[in-house]
Design an enzyme around this catalytic site. Sequence first.
Site, PDB file in Angstrom:
ATOM      1  NE  ARG A  31     -46.435  29.911  43.956  1.00  0.00           N
ATOM      2  CZ  ARG A  31     -46.280  28.999  44.907  1.00  0.00           C
ATOM      3  NH1 ARG A  31     -45.302  29.102  45.765  1.00  0.00           N
ATOM      4  NH2 ARG A  31     -47.100  27.970  44.980  1.00  0.00           N
ATOM      5  CG  ASP A  68     -56.309  32.973  46.264  1.00  0.00           C
ATOM      6  OD1 ASP A  68     -55.958  32.563  45.144  1.00  0.00           O
ATOM      7  OD2 ASP A  68     -57.242  32.454  46.910  1.00  0.00           O
ATOM      8  CE1 TYR A 148     -61.513  26.082  46.222  1.00  0.00           C
ATOM      9  CE2 TYR A 148     -62.943  28.001  45.949  1.00  0.00           C
ATOM     10  CZ  TYR A 148     -62.159  26.998  45.412  1.00  0.00           C
ATOM     11  OH  TYR A 148     -62.015  26.902  44.044  1.00  0.00           O
TER      12      TYR A 148
HETATM   13  O1  CP3 Z   1     -56.352  37.404  38.269  1.00  0.00           O
HETATM   14  C1  CP3 Z   1     -55.239  37.644  38.800  1.00  0.00           C
HETATM   15  O2  CP3 Z   1     -54.166  37.680  38.137  1.00  0.00           O
HETATM   16  C2  CP3 Z   1     -55.212  38.037  40.262  1.00  0.00           C
HETATM   17  C3  CP3 Z   1     -54.807  37.046  41.156  1.00  0.00           C
HETATM   18  C4  CP3 Z   1     -55.791  35.962  41.531  1.00  0.00           C
HETATM   19  C5  CP3 Z   1     -55.349  34.707  41.965  1.00  0.00           C
HETATM   20  N1  CP3 Z   1     -56.436  33.997  42.388  1.00  0.00           N
HETATM   21  C6  CP3 Z   1     -53.951  34.263  41.964  1.00  0.00           C
HETATM   22  C7  CP3 Z   1     -53.662  32.830  42.120  1.00  0.00           C
HETATM   23  C8  CP3 Z   1     -57.179  35.986  41.644  1.00  0.00           C
HETATM   24  C9  CP3 Z   1     -58.171  37.055  41.253  1.00  0.00           C
HETATM   25  C10 CP3 Z   1     -57.568  34.731  42.203  1.00  0.00           C
HETATM   26  C11 CP3 Z   1     -58.969  34.399  42.525  1.00  0.00           C
HETATM   27  C12 CP3 Z   1     -59.301  33.045  42.960  1.00  0.00           C
HETATM   28  N2  CP3 Z   1     -58.609  32.241  43.818  1.00  0.00           N
HETATM   29  C13 CP3 Z   1     -60.502  32.384  42.617  1.00  0.00           C
HETATM   30  C14 CP3 Z   1     -61.603  32.989  41.767  1.00  0.00           C
HETATM   31  C15 CP3 Z   1     -61.254  33.034  40.349  1.00  0.00           C
HETATM   32  C16 CP3 Z   1     -61.040  31.697  39.689  1.00  0.00           C
HETATM   33  O3  CP3 Z   1     -59.947  31.512  39.137  1.00  0.00           O
HETATM   34  O4  CP3 Z   1     -61.977  30.879  39.696  1.00  0.00           O
HETATM   35  C17 CP3 Z   1     -60.496  31.137  43.257  1.00  0.00           C
HETATM   36  C18 CP3 Z   1     -61.561  30.073  43.167  1.00  0.00           C
HETATM   37  C19 CP3 Z   1     -59.282  31.053  44.022  1.00  0.00           C
HETATM   38  C20 CP3 Z   1     -58.847  29.944  44.924  1.00  0.00           C
HETATM   39  C21 CP3 Z   1     -57.565  29.359  44.449  1.00  0.00           C
HETATM   40  N3  CP3 Z   1     -56.339  30.014  44.458  1.00  0.00           N
HETATM   41  C22 CP3 Z   1     -57.351  28.054  43.907  1.00  0.00           C
HETATM   42  C23 CP3 Z   1     -58.438  27.011  43.694  1.00  0.00           C
HETATM   43  C24 CP3 Z   1     -55.978  27.965  43.612  1.00  0.00           C
HETATM   44  C25 CP3 Z   1     -55.221  26.778  43.080  1.00  0.00           C
HETATM   45  C26 CP3 Z   1     -55.299  26.847  41.612  1.00  0.00           C
HETATM   46  C27 CP3 Z   1     -54.175  26.169  40.898  1.00  0.00           C
HETATM   47  O5  CP3 Z   1     -54.278  26.149  39.665  1.00  0.00           O
HETATM   48  O6  CP3 Z   1     -53.219  25.683  41.527  1.00  0.00           O
HETATM   49  C28 CP3 Z   1     -55.374  29.202  43.930  1.00  0.00           C
HETATM   50  C29 CP3 Z   1     -53.944  29.548  43.770  1.00  0.00           C
HETATM   51  C30 CP3 Z   1     -53.628  30.733  42.908  1.00  0.00           C
HETATM   52  N4  CP3 Z   1     -54.232  31.960  43.011  1.00  0.00           N
HETATM   53  C31 CP3 Z   1     -52.608  30.818  41.913  1.00  0.00           C
HETATM   54  C32 CP3 Z   1     -52.614  32.131  41.427  1.00  0.00           C
HETATM   55  C33 CP3 Z   1     -51.679  32.743  40.414  1.00  0.00           C
HETATM   56  C34 CP3 Z   1     -51.628  29.720  41.554  1.00  0.00           C
HETATM   57  C35 CP3 Z   1     -50.646  29.721  42.697  1.00  0.00           C
HETATM   58  C36 CP3 Z   1     -49.258  29.271  42.447  1.00  0.00           C
HETATM   59  O7  CP3 Z   1     -48.397  30.099  42.059  1.00  0.00           O
HETATM   60  O8  CP3 Z   1     -48.981  28.093  42.740  1.00  0.00           O
END
Ligand code: CP3
Length: 338
Positions: A31, A68, A148
């Site tokens: 990352r 994502d 969103y």
């Molecule tokens: O499941 C997996 O490993 C596949 C990857 C995946 C991510 N996001 C990686 C991610 C998947 C399937 C998602 C889906 C996703 N993204 C959803 C639906 C599932 C859920 O968890 O409710 C939603 C609502 C999102 C939107 C989203 N993306 C948010 C609200 C955030 C911030 C969350 C946080 O904790 O900071 C993300 C970022 C995100 N997507 C991260 C990851 C690994 C963290 C990013 C980082 O490295 O900073």
Amino acid sequence: MDVLGGKRHAVPPVWIMRQAGRYLPEYRETRKKAGSFLDLCYTPEFAIEVTMQPIRRFGFDASILFSDILVIPDAMGRSVRFEEGRGPILEPIASEEVDGFVAGNSEWGALAGRLKLVLEAVTGIRAELPDETTLLGFCGAPWTVATYMIAGHSTSDQAPARLFAHRHPEAFQAMLDILADRSADYLVKQLEAGVDAVQVFDSWAGVLDPACFKQYCVKPVKRIVDSVRARMPDARIIGFPKGAGMNYREYAARTGVTALGLDWTVPLDFARELQKQVPVQGNLDPTRLVAGGAALDEGIDKVCEALGDGPHVFNLGHGITPDTPVAHVEQLLRRIRG
Ligand code: CP3
């Protein structure tokens, strides 16, 4: 894939939502190299690497494409960025902008340039994965993606999107329809590029009243399922309407999904009822995985005892959190696999 086909396995297959994420030191390393979160998603070399990391370390039965749900609005011209500690940030869409948004995205071609990079990652991942490891693709459900786009950031209850839907029902419906159509295209492209099955994440299904649940969760997901199956009749689709409660029954009956992802609040006797209709996936509380010890073992045993007589994919009831110790994931796999 067997379980999604309705078979029971004595030891359930297991994967974890968000299994490639911040709880892994090797993820945090990659990352850092990638720079922004979206650069990680849109650089096939990095997306392949982080998708493979939890497979190499733990040997999960399924991997999930690293991406994502918000790449869809991003590719549709509502640019997305991720801020440290705040999550996703978008320019909130106004009701008057919806016509332009729909007109600009009437064909897959409008999104293809940006999402080509994700599809390249799919092909690369499939080539690196062991043959016996399932590769899952995914998209967000239209309702969750729209929340969103409307609020422009994470909220605790998605009140801005609920209000928008009541104030501007026609614009809101048009938004859901176009999101459903392009998301269906996107899932078909992922299946063509090499994913074995797909999951539709409706993380905010739990904040809607029953009438809105029908209109904004069930119908758009059915629209996606019908559109994908019209082109790929055998496509396996997992629906995950998080927090849907009693509405899970209607969702299972009406959307046509192959299998149901259950959040951890679903009572296990109700989960067994649902399992008579469709294979189920879930549903351990992610905080049990953070806690480890007896809380983890007891939680796993309860889920496996309740769902072990039918088709069951073991998973958490939502994504793994960054504070989860790696050793607890190892404990979970030992407990399930023996
Ligand atoms: O499941 C997996 O490993 C596949 C990857 C995946 C991510 N996001 C990686 C991610 C998947 C399937 C998602 C889906 C996703 N993204 C959803 C639906 C599932 C859920 O968890 O409710 C939603 C609502 C999102 C939107 C989203 N993306 C948010 C609200 C955030 C911030 C969350 C946080 O904790 O900071 C993300 C970022 C995100 N997507 C991260 C990851 C690994 C963290 C990013 C980082 O490295 O900073």
